[in-house]
Design a protein around this motif. Structure first.
Motif, PDB file in Angstrom:
ATOM      1  N   HIS A  15       0.800  -1.278  -0.026  1.00 10.44           N
ATOM      2  CA  HIS A  15      -0.022  -0.055   0.010  1.00 10.44           C
ATOM      3  C   HIS A  15       0.783   1.156   0.081  1.00 10.44           C
ATOM      4  CE1 HIS A  15       0.958  -0.737   4.156  1.00 10.44           C
ATOM      5  NE2 HIS A  15       0.595   0.391   4.449  1.00 10.44           N
ATOM      6  N   LYS A  23      -2.435   3.866  -0.692  1.00 10.52           N
ATOM      7  CA  LYS A  23      -3.559   2.917  -0.939  1.00 10.52           C
ATOM      8  C   LYS A  23      -4.229   2.571   0.216  1.00 10.52           C
ATOM      9  CE  LYS A  23      -1.275   1.011  -4.973  1.00 10.52           C
ATOM     10  NZ  LYS A  23      -0.662  -0.066  -5.923  1.00 10.52           N
ATOM     11  N   THR A  52      -7.605   5.246  -3.093  1.00  9.00           N
ATOM     12  CA  THR A  52      -6.273   5.788  -2.984  1.00  9.00           C
ATOM     13  C   THR A  52      -6.314   7.016  -2.337  1.00  9.00           C
ATOM     14  OG1 THR A  52      -5.229   4.245  -4.634  1.00  9.00           O
ATOM     15  CG2 THR A  52      -3.969   6.131  -4.020  1.00  9.00           C
ATOM     16  N   GLN A  86       0.364   6.351 -12.345  1.00  5.50           N
ATOM     17  CA  GLN A  86      -0.136   7.069 -11.056  1.00  5.50           C
ATOM     18  C   GLN A  86      -0.643   8.411 -11.607  1.00  5.50           C
ATOM     19  OE1 GLN A  86       3.982   7.341  -9.927  1.00  5.50           O
ATOM     20  NE2 GLN A  86       3.566   5.907  -8.352  1.00  5.50           N
ATOM     21  N   GLN A  93      -4.382   7.311 -12.396  1.00 10.53           N
ATOM     22  CA  GLN A  93      -5.261   7.333 -10.894  1.00 10.53           C
ATOM     23  C   GLN A  93      -5.316   8.442 -10.290  1.00 10.53           C
ATOM     24  OE1 GLN A  93      -2.680   5.290  -7.994  1.00 10.53           O
ATOM     25  NE2 GLN A  93      -4.548   3.752  -7.830  1.00 10.53           N
ATOM     26  N   ASN A 110      -9.132   9.989  -9.321  1.00 10.27           N
ATOM     27  CA  ASN A 110      -9.465  10.204  -7.721  1.00 10.27           C
ATOM     28  C   ASN A 110      -9.907  11.584  -7.644  1.00 10.27           C
ATOM     29  OD1 ASN A 110      -8.778   9.110  -4.797  1.00 10.27           O
ATOM     30  ND2 ASN A 110      -8.006  11.417  -4.944  1.00 10.27           N
TER      31      ASN A 110
END
Length: 570
Positions: free
Chosen positions: A4, A37, A42, A204, A207, A211
């Motif tokens: 994580h 994570k 996340t 990343q 992601q 998010n």
């Protein structure tokens, strides 16, 4: 075990758990957010929050220090405990630190060491996080290190190898953007380890976008897909990307290819302290006159990149030839065709100790994060220096070593494409010109045949916006009565426009053009130009790319002529 955590934090945890090192330097992308994570989501948190609340969350005490804020704490419990210990010290020694904590590192480290020893004796676990460490132990030559810096280094070195601290659950974390900004005594200490935090990769970034914006929000704000946003933001950190998304959200500006490109250029140039400049042009290799074989060769590189065959590309190009032959223009036009960003390195050298190496470290980190990218260095013989350069406390040789090492990293093949341009390749160190760095050596020359001269005239006519009253090719160009480089031709055609304007004419007549061309006297340095020309011939790594008149020349004779010209020029 540390799935994580981001990769760098997993490496950090493993090294600490080895119980052999308790002092770490975090460097690189330290002012960004850290992805953390959770079970189904996340989170993106600040680095110091991640360290204090997650990484060192189980520690009894987490203490922060920087020159501006002084000592501060993760929580009130830590602060209360420290103040109690300080009050006891004040009553014993007659000091008044409990009323006003010092901020200078010498007195701060003295107080902290006494506090650490007492709490370690009580089996307490402690983490000390020092931000902006370069202001505490800056890069200096040994002879110029101030007494405060030396004292700070003694404290940090002692904490790193003192058996009492090593046996305890104690960690010191130094945070700095550029490792080169820190004193080398600490960086090279065998009891200290450094860990780089990289700029986010494409996965990343994707992601993070997901998010920040839910799918419906993103669809309403963007004309491009999340995948494209993630691709186009290479080189940006999470905070940079957040500013792009926030601008779209707050100002109701749609995210487009153009807006992403503009924002990326602006943010990266700012992140690089203005030491990187994006190269933009509307021209393509079609606008380059002559150099037919070289253009064909570069277009093959363009095709290889577009086909994903980065493995067949050279690590870099050395582009040489006499002044005025269009080296910079050729590479700039290539940047428009290749489909990847091209940047130009500006002057990163500084008069201040350690700043030059720090600037270069920042630039090279950004280049790696931006890949694929092309890098243009003009006047490379003067810009890059030499391994044996002296007179500046070794700065030039260290800079040369940093660049040479970075250029030879085979992981960057086809990802970072170097273009080193010079009129005097003979002045460049062999280390940079060898295979594995600037592998392909391209040579450019002034037009020699009738076709080349006319092609150059037509290209420069278009570039300068020369508007003739009728179709016309001057005799001086057609018959080669004068020799014009690209720069000479551009200057002469601009003069023709000036003469027409002086006569209150919008367009240039053949008569005015002839007068301007016949009148034009380019600055002549025949021996220097001949030296630059022969140096380019001897440097070219492909016989096929040389003009026919140079292919069969005896290389021994060329080298003898070069030596003779160097002696005569002095």
């Amino acid at each position: 075990m540390f799935n994580h955590y981001p990769d760098w934090a997993g490496e950090f945890a493993r090294k600490y758990l080895s119980r052999t090192i308790n002092q770490f330097i975090l460097h690189g992308n330290v002012h960004d957010l850290v992805p953390l994570k959770r079970e189904s989501t996340t989170e993106f948190v600040r680095l110091k929050s991640f360290l204090s609340e997650e990484f060192f969350g189980a520690r009894d005490y987490v203490i922060f220090y920087d020159r501006s804020s002084g000592i501060y704490f993760r929580d009130q419990e830590s602060r209360k405990d420290f103040n109690q210990a300080l009050a006891g010290r004040d009553s014993l020694l007659g000091t008044e630190y409990a009323d006003k904590l010092p901020k200078d590192p010498v007195r701060v480290f003295s107080l902290l060491e006494q506090y650490f020893r007492v709490r370690i004796d009580s089996n307490k676990s402690i983490a000390l996080i020092v931000d902006y460490a370069e202001t505490i132990i800056p890069m200096n030559e040994a002879g110029s290190t101030g007494s405060e810096d030396r004292t700070s280094m003694v404290y940090l070195s002692r904490w790193a190898h003192d058996p009492m601290f090593l046996a305890a659950d104690f960690t010191t974390v130094l945070i700095t953007e550029n490792l080169a900004d820190l004193n080398k005594t600490v960086v090279q200490n065998p009891y200290t380890d450094s860990i780089r935090i990289n700029i986010p990769n494409q996965q990343q970034r994707a992601q993070f976008v997901s998010n920040e914006l839910k799918e419906e929000q993103f669809q309403a704000l963007s004309e491009v897909s999340k995948k494209v946003v993630a691709q186009q933001t290479a080189g940006l950190n999470f905070i940079n990307i957040r500013s792009v998304l926030s601008n779209a959200r707050e100002n109701k500006e749609k995210i487009t290819h153009r807006r992403l490109s503009e924002a990326k250029k602006e943010l990266i140039e700012s992140e690089a302290y203005g030491l990187l400049e994006f190269v933009d042009t509307d021209y393509t290799l079609d606008n380059v006159a002559g150099h037919t074989k070289v253009k064909q060769h570069l277009r093959q590189a363009v095709q290889a990149l577009k086909n994903g065959r980065r493995d067949v590309l050279p690590m870099g190009y050395l582009v040489c030839g006499p002044v005025g032959t269009g080296k910079t223009f050729l590479v700039t036009c290539f940047s428009n065709e290749v489909g990847i960003p091209m940047v130009k390195l500006k002057n990163f050298r500084s008069q201040w100790q350690g700043v030059t190496e720090g600037n270069l470290e920042k630039i090279l980190s950004l280049l790696k994060a931006m890949a694929p990218v092309a890098v243009m260095i003009d006047e490379a013989d003067a810009y890059l220096g030499d391994r044996d350069a002296g007179g500046d406390s070794g700065v030039s040789s260290r800079v040369f070593s940093q660049i040479a090492t970075f250029m030879s990293d085979t992981q960057n093949r086809g990802r970072i494409l170097w273009f080193l341009m010079t009129a005097r390749p003979d002045l460049m160190p062999v280390d940079l010109k060898r295979q594995g760095r600037a592998e392909e050596h391209l040579a450019l020359f002034a037009p020699h045949t009738k076709e080349e001269r006319i092609e150059l005239f037509e290209a420069m006519k278009k570039k300068t916006g020369l508007d003739l009253t009728e179709e016309y090719v001057p005799k001086v160009i057609e018959q080669g009565l004068k020799s014009f480089s690209g720069a000479d031709m551009e200057a002469a055609l601009t003069r023709a426009k000036f003469r027409a304007a002086a006569q209150d004419q919008e367009r240039v007549t053949p008569e005015i053009l002839d007068i301007a061309l016949n009148d034009f006297l380019p600055p002549t340095y025949p021996e220097e130009i001949e030296l630059q020309t022969l140096s380019a011939v001897i440097e070219c790594t492909s016989k096929e790319l040389l003009p026919e008149r140079y292919r069969e020349m005896d290389r021994g004779e060329i080298l003898s002529k070069i030596d003779e010209l160097k002696f005569r020029i002095g």
